[in-house]
Design an enzyme around this catalytic site. Structure first.
Site, PDB file in Angstrom:
ATOM      1  CG  ASP A  61      -6.843  -1.699  -4.344  1.00 10.54           C
ATOM      2  OD1 ASP A  61      -7.422  -0.647  -4.010  1.00 10.54           O
ATOM      3  OD2 ASP A  61      -5.698  -1.994  -3.965  1.00 10.54           O
TER       4      ASP A  61
ATOM      5  CG  HIS B  11      -5.904  -0.973  -0.627  1.00 10.04           C
ATOM      6  ND1 HIS B  11      -4.897  -1.010  -1.564  1.00 10.04           N
ATOM      7  CD2 HIS B  11      -5.349  -0.428   0.485  1.00 10.04           C
ATOM      8  CE1 HIS B  11      -3.793  -0.497  -1.045  1.00 10.04           C
ATOM      9  NE2 HIS B  11      -4.039  -0.138   0.192  1.00 10.04           N
TER      10      HIS B  11
ATOM     11  CB  SER C 212      -0.947  -0.047   1.195  1.00  8.46           C
ATOM     12  OG  SER C 212      -1.844   1.035   1.181  1.00  8.46           O
TER      13      SER C 212
END
Lengths: 384, 384
Positions: free
Chosen positions: A321, A354, A149
């Site tokens: 995501d 995500h 991330s």
């Protein structure tokens, strides 16, 4: 102001002054980190993990802290990141509030928390600080740099700023730059915090704390960390039982999905410093590898990424995501391939959006474990 | 409390009392509407348009109000909804603040605005109120019922509650029930309003108005009305010029996309009543056609939709819609087909997300215009 430091955390003092990309410098700053496994004599079996916005350095249980970590199923003996083979380091991000220096830390110049006097924080500052930790541990070259991330951004900055510092790289649900949808979401999260009267231009305390702003920011985060597909299957239209509702509030919680968000928000509030959140969030919006391209233009991202020289790389992400969309991992894979790496792109069908890398360990672990296994020298050549 | 009523708006008095689905009744309530074109002698050329959450009844310029309307390019002589052929009615939703009775209207029992004393509002109440307008205009059966977004839900309620009331139906970016992702977004929007201290349990006025809450709610709405794809092309990472920034605010607007959201929010705030917003938003979360299924179960939505008898239908939407995802329009098409309609499903590649029906008139107009043209009797049979 509170810092949230797990037991067993180790610290590395940063050079003082530690210059910051957008101006200013930190004095007497430190980085929090934890380790797993043993560094071998050749010092060539090290893996660094760079985290998303909010995790601490406690990725998994270790001798210093047996509590489960945020990537417990991924990291440990016999697990995908196998600590029987690898020496693994995880750092808490610079600018965070979980041991590394950030806006909630004491400014040595004033003896008070930095708050908004903390210098502007860039992803590159976090990369440089993490590099200092690695160097401090006597590691010249990582076997693998893993970034998840926000940490995927930090990892790219690390590789661009410190050429030759890693043999390989795994970019997990990361991106080479922030796109406007993600900027918009993060801007709203920051605005929710800033609009809370208790934020008070960063001068809150535990009594006057921007709890509502943090709750809203976290809920909006969770909405974008997961996926509509997952939630349709998981929550559908299920209502809360009447004893879990506030019958006096005509707009109170009614659906399970609302209660889920509320639970996430309550666990986050007062576990993360609001000013640190603002600084880290803004650093993601600013990040753009295109700054490292030889020239601006339509292929600036790929050109910048092609400056990174690696033996092997893996860019991994999921179709669901919406915050770091899959095309961004594909772009990273393409750019690193242009740089000469044996570059893989692994789009996964995980429904969890995500956050899938935190929860869909079967899929992510299989890819990450397989990649790392290939990095190891064959046993017939003498082992480690 | 302010109502926002365009000039030229017409009104239809609802039966008094007007019973509400979840209890209570309205007294002396009214619906705002506008019309275009002429009702023919057979009264069989009428189209009703049901709107999304915020529009008024002024869908396009007409004799009473020459200002452009919210669907100006779609509606008029020679346009896809061709008012040379059709008599078109658009109503402002029950519960809104643009002429129809809602929480901002005066409660005849108290002489004060209803505010939170307005009865609980359901999508079905809006459908029944719209049906009263149509009946009041002397129309027994619509040639076509068109519902957009929330209006797509209202249209399905209308068809379920008033069998035989329409020959055909166009469902534009609508859904048969709210799914948890959309519920989560709307729940956050309502929470942003309710957390604003100026909301004050609905007892605000023009001086003490929940402006920040409404700004946040609108920004979050706009984020989900458009698409990441569109924004990447439209805004990229373009910064605001320094003279458009507040240099003193370290977390102020910096990117074009942030300024775009701020502009949208400023145009919305004080143009829509916050309590009305809360009521209409909640009504969408509650709506579920499965309540009309003969039995609950995995195919309850299709079973409910199959109770609607139409000659023809069109369900239309876009791949980039995250709020009313395309699968929901496909589900509507499938259910109406089970009910016997010549049912079409038109997935469009518009990049603009949920709002595409408002801006991608070439694509939507082509499908809607083509559908309506087929509804007209062939000229050789004598015309209108």
């Amino acid at each position: 102001m509170t810092e949230y430091i797990p037991p067993g955390t180790r610290f590395h003092a940063l050079p003082s002054p530690f210059p910051m990309k957008r101006g200013g410098a930190l004095h007497g700053a430190r980085m929090a980190y934890e380790t797993w496994g043993e560094l071998n004599a050749a010092r060539d079996n090290a893996i660094l993990i760079l985290t998303g916005l909010s995790p601490n350095a406690h990725a998994a249980a270790n001798a210093g802290n047996p509590a489960p970590g945020w990537w417990e199923e991924m990291l440990g003996p016999g697990k995908p990141i196998d600590t029987d083979h690898w020496f693994v380091v995880c750092v808490n991000s610079l600018g965070s509030c979980k041991g590394s220096t950030g806006p909630a830390s004491i400014d040595p110049a004033s003896g008070e928390p930095y708050r908004l006097d903390f210098p502007k924080l860039s992803i590159e500052d976090g990369a440089n600080a993490a590099h200092e930790v690695v160097r401090g541990l006597g590691i010249e070259r990582l076997a693998c740099l893993i970034g998840c991330s926000m940490g995927g951004m930090t990892a790219l900055a690390y590789l661009l700023l410190h050429p030759g510092s890693a043999r390989s790289h795994i970019n997990v649900s990361g991106s080479a730059r922030a796109l406007p949808f993600s900027i918009a979401i993060r801007s709203l999260q920051r605005e929710a915090i800033r609009l809370d009267p208790n934020w008070n231009q960063g001068r809150y305390d535990d009594t006057h704390y921007p709890e509502n702003g943090m709750r809203m920011a976290r809920k909006l985060g969770v909405v974008t960390y997961r996926s509509a597909l997952e939630w349709s299957g998981r929550f559908g239209r299920v209502r809360l039982d009447s004893d879990r509702r506030d019958g006096d509030d005509p707009f109170g919680l009614e659906f399970e999905v609302e209660s889920y968000l509320e639970g996430h928000a309550r666990r986050f509030v007062r576990q993360f410093d609001p000013n640190c959140y603002l600084y880290l969030s803004r650093s993601m919006d600013w990040f753009d590898v295109a700054e490292y391209a030889p020239a601006r233009g339509p292929d600036e991202v790929l050109q910048a990424l092609s400056r990174i020289a690696l033996e092997k790389s893996l860019a991994i992400g999921v179709e669901t995501d919406i915050l770091f969309p899959l095309q961004q991992q594909e772009e990273i894979a393409e750019g690193l391939r242009l740089g000469g790496a044996d570059s893989r792109f692994a789009p996964l069908p995980s429904p969890q959006g995500h956050d899938a890398f935190l929860v869909d360990i079967p899929r992510f672990g299989d890819r990450i474990g397989g990649f790392l296994a290939e990095l190891r020298p064959p046993p017939r050549r003498g082992g480690w």
